[in-house]
Design a protein around this motif. Structure first.
Motif, PDB file in Angstrom:
ATOM      1  N   SER A  87      42.160  75.098  68.915  1.00 53.42           N
ATOM      2  CA  SER A  87      42.614  75.381  67.879  1.00 53.42           C
ATOM      3  C   SER A  87      44.431  75.207  67.567  1.00 53.42           C
ATOM      4  O   SER A  87      45.244  75.731  67.082  1.00 53.42           O
ATOM      5  N   GLU A 117      45.265  73.100  57.873  1.00 49.84           N
ATOM      6  CA  GLU A 117      46.005  73.301  58.714  1.00 49.84           C
ATOM      7  C   GLU A 117      45.511  71.802  60.315  1.00 49.84           C
ATOM      8  O   GLU A 117      46.989  72.063  60.870  1.00 49.84           O
ATOM      9  N   GLN A 120      48.362  69.965  59.042  1.00 53.48           N
ATOM     10  CA  GLN A 120      49.693  69.871  59.504  1.00 53.48           C
ATOM     11  C   GLN A 120      49.777  70.116  61.213  1.00 53.48           C
ATOM     12  O   GLN A 120      50.825  69.054  61.103  1.00 53.48           O
TER      13      GLN A 120
END
Ligand code: SF4
Length: 308
Positions: A87, A117, A120
């Motif tokens: 993550s 995400e 990005q």
């Protein structure tokens, strides 16, 4: 010399020269379970994104490695599975960029690029090597044995969006498995989709190192070269690594084991990576076999070593 837990190499890479690997995951955590995977069978097939390995621990190791001023061409996020499952992988790319010393590369199977995400975070890499080896859901299932919730059309859409958002280099890898995605009409369909992503380079690959499933065959270099011509721009055939690697520091067996745990290598590969004569790397590898830390296996007449 300390050995690192999360860094390995620099390893000789067919694409990235001297590549310092950063392993963000426990063995073997991936969204796919490709039969040709050189790391081995997937034991945790998941779509769950989390901090599998402490980001702080990885950054501490990268800081220590940087202080040594060892040469490398790339720092690559790769290793024991799919790095975008971590993550906080974007923070690691940011750290590498901040050091301004070595370029960064993200080696990804593209499956999580449908998530904004992930796109990005991936955009912080200098090079993104993304895989596209199928043309629809059925071929995707046959080539890569994906997590059941993954949808090929969403992955393709994610890659197309990423191209629009990202100004760095996309190197598209197409992995060819004989009898699965190797017919010219099949490869033509992959090539048509690849064009919609406008990659900077297209690289065709096939099984070279021992795969997860022993029955997986490789395609001949001649056949691969013919298939490469179907792409625009024309695909490159990823040849076996043959460049020279210079490493001045002494060789710690732990470093060799760390490399072999992520990637099976020949004695010659180990010699390239650590500047050893073939006889010396064979001697160390035989010692490691006797110690039960490495095992050897034959693949198409070549002897490969794998970390145990
Ligand atoms: S080849 Fe890559 S994407 Fe496929 S199972 Fe191995 S690590 Fe995952």
């Amino acid at each position: 010399m300390n050995s690192f837990r999360h860094l390995f190499g620099p390893v000789p890479s067919r694409r990235f020269g001297r590549s310092l690997g950063v392993d963000l995951l426990p063995l073997k955590t991936c969204t796919l379970d490709c039969p040709f995977c050189e790391v081995g069978l997937t034991t945790q097939r998941t779509l769950e994104r989390k901090e599998y390995v402490s980001t702080g621990a990885i950054l501490a190791e990268l800081t220590e490695w940087s202080a040594r001023n060892e040469p490398a061409d790339f720092i690559t996020l790769a290793g024991s599975g799919e790095p975008t499952l971590h993550s906080r992988f974007g923070e690691i790319l940011d750290f590498v960029a901040g050091q301004r010393r070595v370029r960064s590369a993200l080696l990804t199977n593209s499956t999580l690029f449908f998530l904004p995400e992930v796109r990005q975070a991936a955009a912080r890499a200098d090079v993104v090597k993304a895989t596209l080896s199928a043309w629809d859901q059925d071929s995707f299932a046959a080539v890569s044995r994906p997590h059941p919730d993954l949808r090929f059309d969403r992955i393709l859409d994610g890659l197309q969006r990423f191209r629009d958002e990202y100004s760095g280099a996309i190197w598209m890898e197409v992995f060819i498995v004989p009898g699965v995605n190797s017919e010219p009409d099949q490869v033509q369909r992959i090539a048509a989709l690849a064009q919609t992503i406008r990659p900077d380079r297209i690289q065709l690959n096939t099984t070279v190192r021992p795969p997860a499933e022993r029955h997986v065959q490789s395609i001949s270099p001649e056949a691969l070269t013919k298939l490469a011509a179907l792409f625009t721009p024309a695909g490159e055939v990823i040849a076996r690594f043959s460049g020279g690697i210079r490493r001045e520091a002494g060789v710690h067996p732990d470093s060799i084991v760390a490399m072999l745990q992520r990637r099976p290598c020949t004695a010659g590969d180990v010699g390239h990576a650590f500047s050893l004569a073939d006889s010396e790397s064979e001697r160390i590898l035989n010692d490691l076999i006797r110690a039960g830390r490495v095992r050897a296996e034959l693949r198409e007449g070549e002897r490969y070593y794998r970390g145990g």
